[in-house]
Design a protein around this motif. Structure first.
Motif, PDB file in Angstrom:
ATOM      1  N   PRO A  86       0.734  -1.629   0.107  1.00 12.28           N
ATOM      2  CA  PRO A  86       0.302   0.217  -0.440  1.00 12.28           C
ATOM      3  C   PRO A  86       0.815   1.319   0.436  1.00 12.28           C
ATOM      4  O   PRO A  86      -0.046   2.433  -0.682  1.00 12.28           O
ATOM      5  CB  PRO A  86      -0.882   0.090   0.776  1.00 12.28           C
ATOM      6  CG  PRO A  86      -1.396  -1.588   1.493  1.00 12.28           C
ATOM      7  CD  PRO A  86       0.244  -1.655   1.397  1.00 12.28           C
ATOM      8  N   GLN A  87       2.036   1.452   1.127  1.00 12.95           N
ATOM      9  CA  GLN A  87       2.538   2.473   0.785  1.00 12.95           C
ATOM     10  C   GLN A  87       3.616   3.002  -0.645  1.00 12.95           C
ATOM     11  O   GLN A  87       3.645   3.702  -1.198  1.00 12.95           O
ATOM     12  CB  GLN A  87       4.101   2.399   2.141  1.00 12.95           C
ATOM     13  CG  GLN A  87       3.160   2.400   3.468  1.00 12.95           C
ATOM     14  CD  GLN A  87       2.271   3.623   3.834  1.00 12.95           C
ATOM     15  OE1 GLN A  87       3.071   4.611   2.821  1.00 12.95           O
ATOM     16  NE2 GLN A  87       1.679   3.288   4.160  1.00 12.95           N
ATOM     17  N   ALA A  88       3.399   1.760  -1.629  1.00 12.62           N
ATOM     18  CA  ALA A  88       4.637   1.733  -2.251  1.00 12.62           C
ATOM     19  C   ALA A  88       3.873   1.738  -3.408  1.00 12.62           C
ATOM     20  O   ALA A  88       4.394   2.316  -4.896  1.00 12.62           O
ATOM     21  CB  ALA A  88       5.670   0.358  -2.402  1.00 12.62           C
ATOM     22  N   ALA A  89       2.564   0.838  -3.348  1.00 14.01           N
ATOM     23  CA  ALA A  89       1.673   0.871  -4.870  1.00 14.01           C
ATOM     24  C   ALA A  89       1.510   3.035  -5.426  1.00 14.01           C
ATOM     25  O   ALA A  89       1.992   2.246  -7.063  1.00 14.01           O
ATOM     26  CB  ALA A  89       0.217   0.763  -4.378  1.00 14.01           C
ATOM     27  N   PRO A  90       1.564   3.538  -5.111  1.00 14.73           N
ATOM     28  CA  PRO A  90       0.822   4.862  -6.463  1.00 14.73           C
ATOM     29  C   PRO A  90       2.950   5.280  -7.241  1.00 14.73           C
ATOM     30  O   PRO A  90       2.131   5.039  -8.177  1.00 14.73           O
ATOM     31  CB  PRO A  90       0.572   5.983  -5.360  1.00 14.73           C
ATOM     32  CG  PRO A  90       0.260   5.226  -4.011  1.00 14.73           C
ATOM     33  CD  PRO A  90       1.112   4.310  -3.838  1.00 14.73           C
ATOM     34  N   VAL A  91       3.802   5.259  -6.392  1.00 15.31           N
ATOM     35  CA  VAL A  91       5.207   5.305  -7.872  1.00 15.31           C
ATOM     36  C   VAL A  91       5.112   4.019  -7.988  1.00 15.31           C
ATOM     37  O   VAL A  91       4.929   4.505  -9.386  1.00 15.31           O
ATOM     38  CB  VAL A  91       6.063   5.519  -6.125  1.00 15.31           C
ATOM     39  CG1 VAL A  91       7.126   6.032  -7.234  1.00 15.31           C
ATOM     40  CG2 VAL A  91       5.988   6.844  -5.169  1.00 15.31           C
ATOM     41  N   ALA A  92       4.882   2.826  -7.632  1.00 19.42           N
ATOM     42  CA  ALA A  92       4.683   1.649  -8.743  1.00 19.42           C
ATOM     43  C   ALA A  92       3.730   1.685 -10.216  1.00 19.42           C
ATOM     44  O   ALA A  92       4.362   1.594 -10.831  1.00 19.42           O
ATOM     45  CB  ALA A  92       5.128   0.305  -7.475  1.00 19.42           C
ATOM     46  N   GLY A  93       3.098   2.729  -9.358  1.00 18.29           N
ATOM     47  CA  GLY A  93       1.453   2.380 -10.260  1.00 18.29           C
ATOM     48  C   GLY A  93       2.534   3.196 -11.294  1.00 18.29           C
ATOM     49  O   GLY A  93       2.063   3.290 -12.234  1.00 18.29           O
ATOM     50  N   GLU A  94       2.312   4.255 -10.871  1.00 16.35           N
ATOM     51  CA  GLU A  94       2.870   5.159 -12.159  1.00 16.35           C
ATOM     52  C   GLU A  94       4.331   5.385 -12.755  1.00 16.35           C
ATOM     53  O   GLU A  94       4.050   5.402 -14.140  1.00 16.35           O
ATOM     54  CB  GLU A  94       3.355   6.850 -11.415  1.00 16.35           C
ATOM     55  CG  GLU A  94       2.810   7.656 -12.314  1.00 16.35           C
ATOM     56  CD  GLU A  94       4.621   8.305 -12.885  1.00 16.35           C
ATOM     57  OE1 GLU A  94       4.639   9.485 -13.853  1.00 16.35           O
ATOM     58  OE2 GLU A  94       5.643   8.012 -12.092  1.00 16.35           O
ATOM     59  N   ALA A  95       4.871   4.549 -12.140  1.00 18.04           N
ATOM     60  CA  ALA A  95       6.199   3.602 -12.841  1.00 18.04           C
ATOM     61  C   ALA A  95       6.008   2.847 -14.430  1.00 18.04           C
ATOM     62  O   ALA A  95       6.205   2.926 -15.244  1.00 18.04           O
ATOM     63  CB  ALA A  95       7.497   3.548 -12.042  1.00 18.04           C
TER      64      ALA A  95
END
Length: 425
Positions: A289-298
């Motif tokens: 959950p903490q990493a998901a937004p940046v991982a999704g954008e990448a």
């Protein structure tokens, strides 16, 4: 007070122009380094609205300048000062440029930086009035003067850069390295080793970026070392390693995903790497959950998937450490990635499983296609603006960067330069 034809001056309208221009100036600056906005978004959003209010202030003429704009130069709102400075310089029915330059000298640091930025963006600025400050103005102005001159007077900039390096004042040296990126000067490399060893982080960072842009081996070695930092200083070096011509550098980026303290920076950098194994890791991290937004954008940068609609889950409002925000808590510190949507891990994972075979092993991808210089050039328009500096540096390394492109210029001007670059590609 009335206009020349006897009509009363609508002061409320001009005051609104100024207030809106000040707010939009800050919004425009933020949008130019955003996780969610593209260059086109900037043009159609804050820049178009900002331009309309600035034009309204310019059309107000001398009386609006004297009653509203000149006082705004001395206010405590830096963005308002920037908007006022820009409008005053553009005015044609009275010359207020000396007043702007005087205000630049007297302003506190935040307003001084904002006004200097306005002068960079002002096509009508008489730079001879700024040039004299190099010799007689406060030393703190010199870094800003280099930025104002930029591409307008490349020979002058080159002549002052060497003096800046010899001076050794950290802020000035950092500005000199930025200037060398705008006005390339291979002779500056003789000062590179000293700057890469500087005790000042800003000097090291600017020297590293410029050295990499100029193809310095020493800068690439410093980049590999800086990428191992345990703080925010590793962010740009990791991204540069992701676009390195050496495949083993991307392995260094992948290894840092395992470190929670800098994971977001490593995931952001993987969006530039773009190999199949990077897609695998990004999809895996979307489950965090903490990493998901940046991982999704990448992942979106690499594959072209739009993290939107069915691929998004509703996110709760979170504090800076991931805790829920209470009614009496102070507002959390807002980071760029806080504006990103939260991907639906199950749906994104299913999509990747169905599409993975379309991505060839050993090939770097951008927007779902094999990465090419032409594709990187196009991405300067279509990618989120927080990725544009690294994309531009990648093109510089490939000798394919558009000569007329200035990443700090008005977005519409940049779009024109990019369109010409694509036409010539």
């Amino acid at each position: 007070m009335t206009t020349a034809d006897g009509r009363p001056i609508p002061w409320d309208i001009y005051e609104e122009h100024l207030d809106e221009a000040g707010w939009l100036w800050g919004a425009w600056e933020r949008a130019m380094d955003s996780a969610i906005h593209t260059l086109g978004d900037v043009i159609d959003g804050p820049e178009e609205r900002l331009a309309a209010h600035l034009d309204g202030l310019v059309l107000g003429g001398r009386r609006v300048a004297e009653r509203l704009l000149l006082p705004a130069l001395e206010g405590d709102d830096a963005n308002l000062s920037a908007a006022a400075a820009w409008a005053l310089v553009q005015g044609e029915d009275a010359d207020h440029q000396d007043a702007v330059v005087d205000a630049l000298v007297a302003a506190p640091p935040p307003a001084r930086l904002a006004m200097a930025r306005a002068l960079v963006l002002s096509p009508r600025i008489d730079i001879s009035r700024v040039a004299r400050l190099w010799h007689v103005g406060p030393p703190a102005l010199r870094p800003m003067i280099l930025g104002i001159f930029g591409r307008r007077e490349p020979d002058w900039v080159r002549a002052q850069v060497e003096a800046a390096f010899r001076d050794g004042e950290p802020t000035l040296v950092a500005a000199a390295w930025r200037a060398v990126r705008t006005v390339p000067d291979p002779q500056a490399l003789s000062y590179l080793d000293e700057s890469l060893r500087s005790a000042e982080p800003a000097v090291r960072a600017e020297a590293l970026i410029t050295g990499v842009a100029l193809g310095s081996r020493a800068a690439w070695e410093a980049c590999r070392e800086a990428a191992m930092a345990a703080d925010d200083g590793c962010r740009v070096p990791l991204a540069l390693l992701a676009v390195s011509p050496h495949a083993q550098d991307r392995g260094r980026v992948r290894a840092r995903v395992d470190e929670p303290s800098i994971r977001a920076h490593a995931l952001w950098a993987l969006g530039f790497a773009g190999e199949v194994e990077d897609g695998d890791r990004l999809v895996e991290m979307i489950g965090d959950p903490q990493a998901a937004p940046v991982a999704g954008e990448a992942l979106s940068t690499m594959t072209g998937i739009a993290i939107d609609g069915p691929f998004v889950v509703r996110a709760e409002t979170r504090g800076p450490q991931g805790d829920e925000v209470g009614d009496d808590d102070p507002p959390p510190v807002v980071r760029q990635e806080d504006h990103l949507p939260v991907p639906d891990a199950a749906k994104v994972t299913a999509w990747w499983r169905s599409q993975r075979r379309q991505f060839r092993p050993g090939v770097r991808h951008l927007g779902g296609q094999a990465r090419t210089p032409t594709g990187v050039l196009a991405a300067l328009s279509t990618a989120a603006t927080w990725r544009r500096q690294i994309l531009w540096l990648e093109l510089v390394g490939l000798k394919r960067a558009p000569a007329a492109l200035d990443l700090r210029d008005w977005a519409r001007q940049q779009q024109s330069a990019l369109a010409e670059g694509v036409r010539r590609a």
